[in-house]
Design a protein around this motif. Sequence first.
Motif, PDB file in Angstrom:
ATOM      1  N   PRO A  13       0.831  -1.207   0.000  1.00  0.00           N
ATOM      2  CA  PRO A  13       0.000   0.000   0.000  1.00  0.00           C
ATOM      3  C   PRO A  13       0.869   1.262   0.000  1.00  0.00           C
ATOM      4  CG  PRO A  13       0.176  -0.867   2.219  1.00  0.00           C
ATOM      5  CD  PRO A  13       0.954  -1.800   1.327  1.00  0.00           C
ATOM      6  N   ARG A  14       0.328   2.304  -0.503  1.00  0.00           N
ATOM      7  CA  ARG A  14       0.987   3.610  -0.468  1.00  0.00           C
ATOM      8  C   ARG A  14      -0.119   4.654  -0.381  1.00  0.00           C
ATOM      9  NH1 ARG A  14       5.702   4.895  -4.477  1.00  0.00           N
ATOM     10  NH2 ARG A  14       6.699   3.419  -3.097  1.00  0.00           N
ATOM     11  N   GLY A  15      -0.274   5.246   0.797  1.00  0.00           N
ATOM     12  CA  GLY A  15      -1.346   6.220   1.003  1.00  0.00           C
ATOM     13  C   GLY A  15      -2.695   5.597   0.714  1.00  0.00           C
ATOM     14  N   ARG A  16      -3.496   6.286  -0.060  1.00  0.00           N
ATOM     15  CA  ARG A  16      -4.828   5.783  -0.406  1.00  0.00           C
ATOM     16  C   ARG A  16      -4.835   5.065  -1.755  1.00  0.00           C
ATOM     17  NH1 ARG A  16      -8.199  11.045   1.254  1.00  0.00           N
ATOM     18  NH2 ARG A  16      -7.401  11.626  -0.774  1.00  0.00           N
ATOM     19  N   ARG A  17      -3.660   4.830  -2.317  1.00  0.00           N
ATOM     20  CA  ARG A  17      -3.558   4.178  -3.619  1.00  0.00           C
ATOM     21  C   ARG A  17      -4.146   2.770  -3.550  1.00  0.00           C
ATOM     22  NH1 ARG A  17       2.260   3.304  -5.748  1.00  0.00           N
ATOM     23  NH2 ARG A  17       2.152   5.530  -6.005  1.00  0.00           N
ATOM     24  N   ARG A  18      -4.915   2.416  -4.564  1.00  0.00           N
ATOM     25  CA  ARG A  18      -5.493   1.089  -4.714  1.00  0.00           C
ATOM     26  C   ARG A  18      -5.386   0.687  -6.177  1.00  0.00           C
ATOM     27  NH1 ARG A  18      -4.755   1.218  -0.234  1.00  0.00           N
ATOM     28  NH2 ARG A  18      -6.186   1.425   1.481  1.00  0.00           N
ATOM     29  N   LEU A  19      -5.561  -0.585  -6.437  1.00  0.00           N
ATOM     30  CA  LEU A  19      -5.644  -1.031  -7.836  1.00  0.00           C
ATOM     31  C   LEU A  19      -6.883  -0.423  -8.466  1.00  0.00           C
ATOM     32  CD1 LEU A  19      -4.904  -4.863  -7.774  1.00  0.00           C
ATOM     33  CD2 LEU A  19      -3.483  -3.075  -8.761  1.00  0.00           C
ATOM     34  N   PRO A  20      -6.788   0.067  -9.694  1.00  0.00           N
ATOM     35  CA  PRO A  20      -7.977   0.584 -10.364  1.00  0.00           C
ATOM     36  C   PRO A  20      -9.028  -0.529 -10.507  1.00  0.00           C
ATOM     37  CG  PRO A  20      -5.997   1.207 -11.555  1.00  0.00           C
ATOM     38  CD  PRO A  20      -5.579   0.235 -10.498  1.00  0.00           C
ATOM     39  N   GLU A  21     -10.277  -0.165 -10.400  1.00  0.00           N
ATOM     40  CA  GLU A  21     -11.359  -1.155 -10.478  1.00  0.00           C
ATOM     41  C   GLU A  21     -11.323  -1.928 -11.794  1.00  0.00           C
ATOM     42  OE1 GLU A  21     -14.055  -3.637  -9.132  1.00  0.00           O
ATOM     43  OE2 GLU A  21     -13.120  -2.093  -7.901  1.00  0.00           O
ATOM     44  N   ALA A  22     -10.958  -1.265 -12.891  1.00  0.00           N
ATOM     45  CA  ALA A  22     -10.872  -1.973 -14.182  1.00  0.00           C
ATOM     46  C   ALA A  22      -9.819  -3.078 -14.128  1.00  0.00           C
ATOM     47  CB  ALA A  22     -10.536  -0.982 -15.301  1.00  0.00           C
ATOM     48  N   CYS A  23      -8.738  -2.847 -13.405  1.00  0.00           N
ATOM     49  CA  CYS A  23      -7.691  -3.849 -13.233  1.00  0.00           C
ATOM     50  C   CYS A  23      -8.220  -5.009 -12.385  1.00  0.00           C
ATOM     51  CB  CYS A  23      -6.467  -3.211 -12.589  1.00  0.00           C
ATOM     52  SG  CYS A  23      -5.088  -4.331 -12.304  1.00  0.00           S
ATOM     53  N   VAL A  24      -8.876  -4.698 -11.287  1.00  0.00           N
ATOM     54  CA  VAL A  24      -9.437  -5.731 -10.407  1.00  0.00           C
ATOM     55  C   VAL A  24     -10.424  -6.606 -11.174  1.00  0.00           C
ATOM     56  CG1 VAL A  24     -10.856  -6.134  -8.353  1.00  0.00           C
ATOM     57  CG2 VAL A  24      -9.057  -4.387  -8.310  1.00  0.00           C
ATOM     58  N   GLU A  25     -11.284  -5.988 -11.971  1.00  0.00           N
ATOM     59  CA  GLU A  25     -12.269  -6.747 -12.757  1.00  0.00           C
ATOM     60  C   GLU A  25     -11.588  -7.708 -13.725  1.00  0.00           C
ATOM     61  OE1 GLU A  25     -14.933  -3.983 -14.643  1.00  0.00           O
ATOM     62  OE2 GLU A  25     -15.582  -3.168 -12.704  1.00  0.00           O
ATOM     63  N   ARG A  26     -10.547  -7.249 -14.400  1.00  0.00           N
ATOM     64  CA  ARG A  26      -9.828  -8.121 -15.344  1.00  0.00           C
ATOM     65  C   ARG A  26      -9.111  -9.258 -14.617  1.00  0.00           C
ATOM     66  NH1 ARG A  26      -9.597  -6.564 -20.596  1.00  0.00           N
ATOM     67  NH2 ARG A  26     -10.343  -4.487 -21.065  1.00  0.00           N
ATOM     68  N   ILE A  27      -8.571  -8.967 -13.446  1.00  0.00           N
ATOM     69  CA  ILE A  27      -7.918 -10.025 -12.661  1.00  0.00           C
ATOM     70  C   ILE A  27      -8.948 -11.076 -12.261  1.00  0.00           C
ATOM     71  CG2 ILE A  27      -6.822 -10.546 -10.443  1.00  0.00           C
ATOM     72  CD1 ILE A  27      -5.358  -7.797 -10.730  1.00  0.00           C
ATOM     73  N   ARG A  28     -10.073 -10.640 -11.743  1.00  0.00           N
ATOM     74  CA  ARG A  28     -11.112 -11.591 -11.303  1.00  0.00           C
ATOM     75  C   ARG A  28     -11.633 -12.450 -12.448  1.00  0.00           C
ATOM     76  NH1 ARG A  28     -13.787  -7.473  -7.096  1.00  0.00           N
ATOM     77  NH2 ARG A  28     -12.714  -8.252  -5.247  1.00  0.00           N
ATOM     78  N   ALA A  29     -11.645 -11.917 -13.660  1.00  0.00           N
ATOM     79  CA  ALA A  29     -12.147 -12.654 -14.825  1.00  0.00           C
ATOM     80  C   ALA A  29     -11.105 -13.606 -15.416  1.00  0.00           C
ATOM     81  CB  ALA A  29     -12.616 -11.668 -15.896  1.00  0.00           C
ATOM     82  N   ALA A  30      -9.850 -13.485 -14.995  1.00  0.00           N
ATOM     83  CA  ALA A  30      -8.767 -14.268 -15.582  1.00  0.00           C
ATOM     84  C   ALA A  30      -8.692 -15.674 -14.969  1.00  0.00           C
ATOM     85  CB  ALA A  30      -7.440 -13.541 -15.369  1.00  0.00           C
ATOM     86  N   ASP A  31      -7.999 -16.544 -15.688  1.00  0.00           N
ATOM     87  CA  ASP A  31      -7.751 -17.906 -15.203  1.00  0.00           C
ATOM     88  C   ASP A  31      -6.518 -17.961 -14.315  1.00  0.00           C
ATOM     89  OD1 ASP A  31      -9.862 -19.257 -16.774  1.00  0.00           O
ATOM     90  OD2 ASP A  31      -8.648 -18.590 -18.484  1.00  0.00           O
ATOM     91  N   LEU A  32      -5.627 -16.976 -14.461  1.00  0.00           N
ATOM     92  CA  LEU A  32      -4.360 -16.938 -13.734  1.00  0.00           C
ATOM     93  C   LEU A  32      -3.924 -15.486 -13.639  1.00  0.00           C
ATOM     94  CD1 LEU A  32      -1.897 -18.699 -12.661  1.00  0.00           C
ATOM     95  CD2 LEU A  32      -0.954 -18.480 -14.958  1.00  0.00           C
ATOM     96  N   LEU A  33      -3.200 -15.139 -12.568  1.00  0.00           N
ATOM     97  CA  LEU A  33      -2.630 -13.805 -12.407  1.00  0.00           C
ATOM     98  C   LEU A  33      -1.115 -13.937 -12.277  1.00  0.00           C
ATOM     99  CD1 LEU A  33      -2.590 -10.751 -11.775  1.00  0.00           C
ATOM    100  CD2 LEU A  33      -3.165 -11.334  -9.392  1.00  0.00           C
ATOM    101  N   ILE A  34      -0.388 -13.215 -13.109  1.00  0.00           N
ATOM    102  CA  ILE A  34       1.062 -13.124 -12.995  1.00  0.00           C
ATOM    103  C   ILE A  34       1.392 -11.730 -12.475  1.00  0.00           C
ATOM    104  CG2 ILE A  34       3.250 -12.959 -14.253  1.00  0.00           C
ATOM    105  CD1 ILE A  34       2.181 -15.022 -16.224  1.00  0.00           C
TER     106      ILE A  34
END
Length: 162
Positions: A13-34
């Motif tokens: 974490p760094r301050g209030r920085r988070r993964l962008p929601e579009a990134c989270v959605e693509r990760i959740r839809a994937a078969d694997l995360l690198i």
Amino acid sequence: MLEIAVIADTHLPRGRRRLPEACVERIRAADLLIHAGDFSTAAAYEELAALGPPLVGVHGNVDDAELRRRLPESTVIEAEEARIAVIHDAGAKRGRLARLRRTFADVDAVVFGHSHLPLHESENDFQIFNPGSPTERRRAPSHRMGIAVVDGDEVAFRLVEV
């Protein structure tokens, strides 16, 4: 066919920085995360691992001591019939593609991070790919991640703005 979400250099974490929601959605839809290193903390690793798909990661130069103990400096995964190496720091830009081909002679592609600069290069059925960073773009024009689609022994990478 297998879809792989590819990220690096999240520095969380760094301050209030988070993964962008579009990134989270693509990760959740994937078969694997690198993740090609520089999570920062073990807690950041655990947060990504909780998103759903299996997580393959390597440690980066800013990762804490716990992550350095838990994660390798480099790894090779088999996705269908393709072999993909993952490393954080791929070294100097000059000669990078040839150097990585020599270092990882038995793979189809190498995923790396460190520079935060998105990159996709290929030569004679060998590819190198840096997804950039979804959270810290530095000199890159935008926040990015990658998607790799594996079909048999073929790997197709694409950069995605998030």
